[in-house]
Design an enzyme around this catalytic site. Structure first.
Site, PDB file in Angstrom:
ATOM      1  N   GLU A 290       6.512  -8.562  11.254  1.00 47.58           N
ATOM      2  CA  GLU A 290       6.187  -8.732   9.891  1.00 47.58           C
ATOM      3  C   GLU A 290       5.597  -7.479   9.093  1.00 47.58           C
ATOM      4  O   GLU A 290       4.428  -7.188   8.962  1.00 47.58           O
ATOM      5  CB  GLU A 290       5.056  -9.721   9.754  1.00 47.58           C
ATOM      6  CG  GLU A 290       5.226 -11.003  10.408  1.00 47.58           C
ATOM      7  CD  GLU A 290       4.205 -11.825  10.471  1.00 47.58           C
ATOM      8  OE1 GLU A 290       2.972 -11.588  10.668  1.00 47.58           O
ATOM      9  OE2 GLU A 290       4.474 -13.128  10.256  1.00 47.58           O
ATOM     10  N   PRO A 291       6.500  -6.214   9.018  1.00 42.19           N
ATOM     11  CA  PRO A 291       5.875  -5.093   8.521  1.00 42.19           C
ATOM     12  C   PRO A 291       5.757  -5.262   6.987  1.00 42.19           C
ATOM     13  O   PRO A 291       6.515  -5.814   6.425  1.00 42.19           O
ATOM     14  CB  PRO A 291       7.035  -3.940   9.076  1.00 42.19           C
ATOM     15  CG  PRO A 291       8.599  -4.958   8.793  1.00 42.19           C
ATOM     16  CD  PRO A 291       8.034  -6.326   9.371  1.00 42.19           C
ATOM     17  N   ARG A 330      -8.501   1.455  -2.188  1.00 42.39           N
ATOM     18  CA  ARG A 330      -8.750   1.720  -0.719  1.00 42.39           C
ATOM     19  C   ARG A 330      -9.742   2.464  -0.082  1.00 42.39           C
ATOM     20  O   ARG A 330     -10.331   2.334   0.975  1.00 42.39           O
ATOM     21  CB  ARG A 330      -7.362   1.630  -0.054  1.00 42.39           C
ATOM     22  CG  ARG A 330      -6.434   0.600  -0.428  1.00 42.39           C
ATOM     23  CD  ARG A 330      -4.933   0.891   0.475  1.00 42.39           C
ATOM     24  NE  ARG A 330      -5.186   0.742   1.801  1.00 42.39           N
ATOM     25  CZ  ARG A 330      -5.136   1.737   2.490  1.00 42.39           C
ATOM     26  NH1 ARG A 330      -4.877   2.942   2.166  1.00 42.39           N
ATOM     27  NH2 ARG A 330      -5.304   1.451   3.962  1.00 42.39           N
ATOM     28  N   CYS A 362     -17.222   2.838 -14.140  1.00 39.23           N
ATOM     29  CA  CYS A 362     -18.426   2.840 -14.250  1.00 39.23           C
ATOM     30  C   CYS A 362     -19.070   2.314 -12.860  1.00 39.23           C
ATOM     31  O   CYS A 362     -19.711   1.225 -12.970  1.00 39.23           O
ATOM     32  CB  CYS A 362     -19.181   2.115 -15.109  1.00 39.23           C
ATOM     33  SG  CYS A 362     -20.221   2.899 -16.250  1.00 39.23           S
ATOM     34  N   GLU A 363     -19.001   3.341 -11.693  1.00 37.87           N
ATOM     35  CA  GLU A 363     -19.347   2.919 -10.552  1.00 37.87           C
ATOM     36  C   GLU A 363     -19.257   4.292  -9.807  1.00 37.87           C
ATOM     37  O   GLU A 363     -18.102   4.844  -9.707  1.00 37.87           O
ATOM     38  CB  GLU A 363     -18.232   1.752 -10.052  1.00 37.87           C
ATOM     39  CG  GLU A 363     -18.187   1.622  -8.716  1.00 37.87           C
ATOM     40  CD  GLU A 363     -19.498   1.105  -8.067  1.00 37.87           C
ATOM     41  OE1 GLU A 363     -19.609   0.145  -8.566  1.00 37.87           O
ATOM     42  OE2 GLU A 363     -19.899   1.717  -7.050  1.00 37.87           O
ATOM     43  N   TYR A 392      -0.553  -1.811  -0.461  1.00 39.79           N
ATOM     44  CA  TYR A 392      -1.903  -2.198  -0.998  1.00 39.79           C
ATOM     45  C   TYR A 392      -2.541  -1.372  -1.788  1.00 39.79           C
ATOM     46  O   TYR A 392      -3.944  -1.221  -1.880  1.00 39.79           O
ATOM     47  CB  TYR A 392      -2.806  -2.086   0.405  1.00 39.79           C
ATOM     48  CG  TYR A 392      -2.336  -2.898   1.694  1.00 39.79           C
ATOM     49  CD1 TYR A 392      -2.091  -4.209   1.690  1.00 39.79           C
ATOM     50  CD2 TYR A 392      -1.617  -2.285   2.612  1.00 39.79           C
ATOM     51  CE1 TYR A 392      -1.630  -5.010   2.682  1.00 39.79           C
ATOM     52  CE2 TYR A 392      -1.133  -3.140   3.798  1.00 39.79           C
ATOM     53  CZ  TYR A 392      -1.101  -4.594   3.550  1.00 39.79           C
ATOM     54  OH  TYR A 392      -0.355  -5.253   4.794  1.00 39.79           O
TER      55      TYR A 392
END
Ligand SMILES: *Cc1c(COP(=O)(O)O)cnc(C)c1O
Length: 433
Positions: A290-291, A330, A362-363, A392
Site C-alpha cells: 500500500e504505497p 508537516r 497567526c501562529e 501529505y
C-alpha cells in the site's frame, strides 16, 4: 537534485517534469501545488511490475490515497489499474465520483462509524481492513441486511518498530491500530471473523510504519505474519489467501537521504515470502502493498511568493512566504525535512544566509522549514520552491485563518492543467449560515 524529474533550464530556473516552475507560478499564481503526473504513473508501473515479478500474477499494489486524494488522482489510479486504500467515507465518495471501481478499494481506519460501514457497503467496497471487534460486529449486521458476504482482511500488529533495528517484542503492540499477535487478540479476531456468517475472511494486513529506509523491515514483518498465518492454519484450519504488507517505503526529502531501490527490495521480499511459505507448508498468498508517499511525494512541489525578509541581528533571519502551515503542516506537526530553493535562481552564487522559511499564519509554529540556506539578497517577489510535497500536503491542508487552499496543477507530457481549483473566499465561507 533529489529526484530525476527536477532540473535547471537555460534561464537558470528550476524545472519540474521539464517545465519552468517560475512560468508556472506566473501563470497559475501562488501558492501553488504542482504534481508531475508522468512521475506518478511511472511509480505505479514500477510497483505493479515489481510486485508481479516478486509475488506472482495475483499480486498488486494499492495506492494509499490518504497521501493525496482528489478526483483526478483516482482517475489516474483507475487508468493505471491500481487498487486503492481509502480511510474515510469522504475518500470513498471522491473515488466513486471519479468512477473508480470500488471492488478494488480497501477500507482502513481504526474507528469506522456505523454510517461509514453502511456507506461503504452501499457503494460496493471491495474489502474492509478490519481493525477491531466492534467493527466486525457492525459489518456482519450490515452485510446480512444487504444479503451479501463482505470480504475483509484483519489488521494485525506484528510488534515491529520500523525505526529500530532489533525486532521489538512489545514495540508497536501499543498502537491504536489493529490487533496484536503477542496479546492473543489477533487470534481471537480470527476466530470471531470465521464465526460470522456474512463475513469472508480473505487474509491479513499489517502496516509497520512510514518513511522506512531499513531494507529488512518488510522481511521481518513478512516472517512474523507468515508464522502467524501458519499457526492459524494449524489451530483453526484457516488458510490465508491474501497478505497485505502495508505501505511505508521512504522517499528522499534531502540530498543526504538514501535512495532506495524499491523494486529490488520487493524482489527480496518475494524470495523470502516464497521460501517461508514453502517451509511452513502454506500456499503462496496474493500479496498487496500500500504505497502512498512513494507514489506521489516526489511528483510534488509547492511554489510560493517571497514576502517579508526579516533579519534580527545577532538572532535569526526569517523569510516569509504567501502560504505556510495551511498548505503544508508537516513541519509544524512533526518537524519534517524539506529541500527549499529559490525557483528563479536555484544555483545562485550570491552569498548565503541561514533562515527560517515561515508562513503567514497567526501562529509562531507556522514554519515550513528551519535552517534553510538561501541567497542573502533574497527579496520580495521571488519564487520559492519547497520540493517533494506531493504526499501529505494537499491532503492535510486546512483553512486556518480562513486562508483558501492552493490549486493543484498537474504536469503531463510537457503540458499543464488544473486538477483542483484554487479556493475562493466564497468557498471558504460556503457553509456559513
Ligand atoms: C499511511 C498508510 C499507508 C501509506 O503509507 P506511506 O508511508 O505513505 O507509503 C499504507 N497503509 C496504511 C494502513 C497506512 O496507514
Amino acid at each position: 537534485m533529489i529526484c530525476n524529474n527536477l532540473s535547471i533550464n537555460e534561464a537558470g530556473h528550476l524545472t519540474l517534469g521539464g517545465q519552468d516552475t517560475v512560468e508556472l507560478a506566473r501563470r497559475y499564481g501562488t501558492p501553488l501545488y504542482l504534481m508531475d503526473e508522468d512521475r506518478i504513473r511511472e511509480r505505479c508501473r514500477m510497483y505493479k511490475k515489481a510486485m508481479r515479478e516478486a509475488f506472482g500474477a495475483k499480486s498488486s499494489p494499492l495506492y494509499a490515497s490518504k497521501a493525496a486524494s482528489f478526483k483526478q488522482l483516482y482517475r489516474i489510479m483507475k487508468e493505471e489499474e491500481m487498487g486503492i486504500d481509502v480511510v474515510s467515507a469522504g475518500e470513498i465518495y471522491t473515488a466513486v465520483a471519479a468512477q473508480f471501481p470500488l471492488e478494488r478499494a480497501y477500507f482502513h481506519s481504526n474507528n469506522k462509524t456505523d454510517a461509514d460501514v453502511a456507506y461503504a457497503i452501499e457503494h460496493g467496497i471491495g474489502y474492509f481492513v478490519v481493525d477491531n471487534r466492534e467493527e466486525l460486529d457492525v459489518i456482519d449486521v450490515v452485510a446480512r441486511e444487504k444479503g451479501i458476504r463482505q470480504k475483509i482482511l484483519l489488521r494485525i500488529t506484528p510488534g515491529i518498530d520500523p525505526h529500530t533495528y532489533a525486532a521489538v517484542a512489545t514495540g508497536k503492540v501499543d498502537s491504536k491500530f489493529g490487533s496484536a499477535i503477542e496479546t492473543g487478540q489477533a487470534e481471537e479476531m480470527t476466530v470471531l471473523a470465521l464465526s460470522k456468517e456474512n463475513i469472508s475472511l480473505v487474509g491479513y494486513h499489517c502496516h509497520v510504519g512510514s518513511q522506512v529506509f531499513d531494507s529488512d523491515v518488510f522481511l521481518r514483518a513478512t516472517a512474523i505474519m507468515l508464522d502467524f498465518a501458519a499457526k492459524m492454519k494449524a489451530l483453526h484450519g484457516y488458510e490465508m489467501e491474501e497478505l497485505d504488507l502495508g505501505g511505508g517505503y521512504g522517499v528522499r526529502y534531502l540530498d543526504e537521504h538514501p535512495e532506495i531501490d524499491i523494486a529490488a527490495n520487493i524482489f527480496q521480499v518475494g524470495i523470502a515470502v516464497k521460501a517461508h511459505c514453502e517451509a511452513l507448508g502454506l500456499p503462496m498468498p496474493a500479496v498487496r502493498m500500500e504505497p502512498g508517499r512513494s507514489i506521489v511525494a516526489d511528483a510534488g512541489m509547492t511554489l510560493y511568493n517571497v514576502g517579508t525578509v526579516k533579519r534580527i541581528p545577532g538572532y535569526k533571519n526569517y523569510v516569509s512566504v504567501d502560504g505556510g502551515m495551511t498548505d503544508n503542516p508537516r513541519f509544524a506537526l512533526y518537524h519534517s525535512s524539506y529541500t527549499v530553493l529559490l525557483a528563479d535562481r536555484p544555483e545562485s552564487d550570491a552569498p548565503k544566509f541561514r533562515c527560517s522559511v515561515v508562513g503567514r499564519c497567526c501562529e509562531s509554529g507556522d514554519i515550513l522549514q528551519e535552517d534553510v540556506s538561501l541567497p542573502e539578497d533574497v527579496q520580495r517577489g521571488e519564487i520559492l520552491a519547497v520540493l517533494t510535497t506531493g504526499a501529505y500536503n494537499y491532503s492535510m491542508a486546512s483553512n486556518y485563518n480562513r486562508i483558501p487552499r492552493p490549486p493543484v496543477v498537474m504536469l503531463r507530457g510537457g503540458e499543464s492543467y488544473v486538477a483542483v481549483k484554487r479556493e475562493t473566499f466564497e468557498d471558504v465561507c460556503a457553509n456559513d449560515i
